[in-house]
Design an enzyme around this catalytic site. Structure first.
Site, PDB file in Angstrom:
ATOM      1  N   GLY A 181      65.343  -5.632  14.572  1.00 53.85           N
ATOM      2  CA  GLY A 181      65.368  -5.296  13.152  1.00 53.85           C
ATOM      3  C   GLY A 181      64.088  -4.713  12.602  1.00 53.85           C
ATOM      4  O   GLY A 181      64.015  -4.434  11.401  1.00 53.85           O
ATOM      5  N   GLY A 183      62.500  -1.815  13.580  1.00 54.73           N
ATOM      6  CA  GLY A 183      62.367  -0.370  13.681  1.00 54.73           C
ATOM      7  C   GLY A 183      62.586   0.339  12.360  1.00 54.73           C
ATOM      8  O   GLY A 183      63.319  -0.145  11.483  1.00 54.73           O
ATOM      9  N   CYS A 186      66.233   1.160  11.831  1.00 56.85           N
ATOM     10  CA  CYS A 186      67.125   0.051  12.167  1.00 56.85           C
ATOM     11  C   CYS A 186      67.502  -0.690  10.892  1.00 56.85           C
ATOM     12  O   CYS A 186      66.628  -0.996  10.068  1.00 56.85           O
ATOM     13  CB  CYS A 186      66.443  -0.900  13.150  1.00 56.85           C
ATOM     14  SG  CYS A 186      67.450  -2.328  13.613  1.00 56.85           S
TER      15      CYS A 186
END
Length: 345
Positions: A181, A183, A186
């Site tokens: 989570g 990124g 993301c």
């Protein structure tokens, strides 16, 4: 249900405390690391930064440039066998220490992996990448790939907790990819409410891995060179970059023009765009966990790489680390409420 109340930290919550240094110039800092991997027993030397295995980042063009800086590229899994042959036919043998062949764990991915490795047995790194490294089927796949390729250096992930790092290492991974989570493209934390602040994940997972002789990659969450230095300071052996390498000539992604400015598309591999391209769309039973953004076109990636490596060298000089491997031992993090003066942004 239970609640853990101890604070978990991301890169934005800390700074590295400076310490007395005898270094006279940044140029004296050595960024190369040498590792002997847990299962493959292969020795590797290089700058432990990795271009992410996304089709807009982990391209052959990116690998060719980054290899000149002794940096790794995790080549994305969507190249066909013929494209691999075309790329490797123009490279010298040093490229094999600078690239990873990526795979998922579905049958189609594994068949392609087997074909690539059969055609190019000198490839040394396998990057087994899934969004959820906690699935028992993933752990089993890591074990099967280790059995099939005992001499390859295997990267597996993603996870964010020490116990799963240990399980993957014991199953056959040499290096575990850490990050869920974090990124820039993301949306897992928004769509499913799952994740872990990246710096704390790195600190905890590095401790678990190093106790077994394994290594970790900090994957995601870096927005600037200072974050890369913090990841290394927190114990990461490697740092994987996606968004920081997006928007360049060597990056994948379509070029678009908006009001006279050029941009390149950058998207997560669980985004709707990626799933339309490679999976025929978003399945009815799932949600997309990535987004698509337009990144300003930045030209050749070389200048960005120099900036990142220069920032890490500077961090080492601020704490007196002559080599990158010393950075963790010389890092003290301080919690902060602000990172920078943003008056003129």
């Amino acid at each position: 249900m239970r609640v853990e109340t101890d604070l978990k930290l991301g890169f934005k919550e800390v700074l590295i405390r400076p310490k007395r240094s005898t270094l006279k110039t940044r140029s004296h800092v050595a960024l190369d690391r040498t590792f002997t991997f847990l299962h493959s027993r292969k020795e590797w030397t290089g700058v432990p930064v990795i271009a992410a295995n996304m089709d807009t980042i982990g391209t052959f063009e990116m690998a060719q440039v980054l290899a000149g800086y002794n940096i790794l590229t995790a080549i994305h899994k969507h190249y066909e066998l013929g494209e691999w042959a075309g790329f490797l036919s123009g490279m010298d043998e040093t490229i094999y220490d600078r690239i990873m062949v990526s795979t998922g764990v579905v049958q189609q991915d594994l068949e392609k992996l087997n074909s690539i490795l059969a055609a190019h047995p000198d490839l040394r790194f396998i990057c087994i990448d899934v969004a959820n490294g906690y699935a028992e089927t993933f752990v089993e796949s890591v074990g099967r790939i280790r059995d099939a390729y005992p001499d390859k250096t295997i990267v597996a992930g993603n996870v964010v907790t020490g116990e799963m790092v240990e399980e993957l290492l014991l199953t056959g991974a040499d290096i575990v990819k850490v990050g869920i989570g974090s990124g820039s493209v993301c949306t897992t934390r928004i769509k499913v409410g799952v994740g872990y602040p990246q710096l704390s994940a790195v600190i905890e997972c590095a401790d678990a891995a190093h106790g077994l002789g394994g290594r970790i990659i900090s994957d995601g969450g870096c927005t600037c060179a200072g974050d890369v230095a913090k990841a290394f300071g927190g114990g990461a052996d490697f740092v994987m970059l996606g968004g920081m390498l997006a928007g360049h000539d060597e990056s994948g992604g379509e070029i678009v023009e908006r009001d006279g400015q050029l941009f390149k598309l950058f998207y997560g591999m669980s985004s709707e765009l990626a799933m339309e391209a490679y999976m025929g769309g978003v399945a009815d039973y799932r949600a997309c966990e990535g987004k698509t953004v337009e990144v300003p076109y930045l030209g050749p990636v070389s200048e960005t790489v120099k900036d990142i490596l220069g920032g890490v060298r500077s961090a080492c000089t601020y704490v007196g680390a002559l080599e990158l491997r010393e950075l963790t031992k010389r890092t003290t993090f301080i919690r902060v409420l602000e990172q920078e003066n943003v008056t003129f942004t």
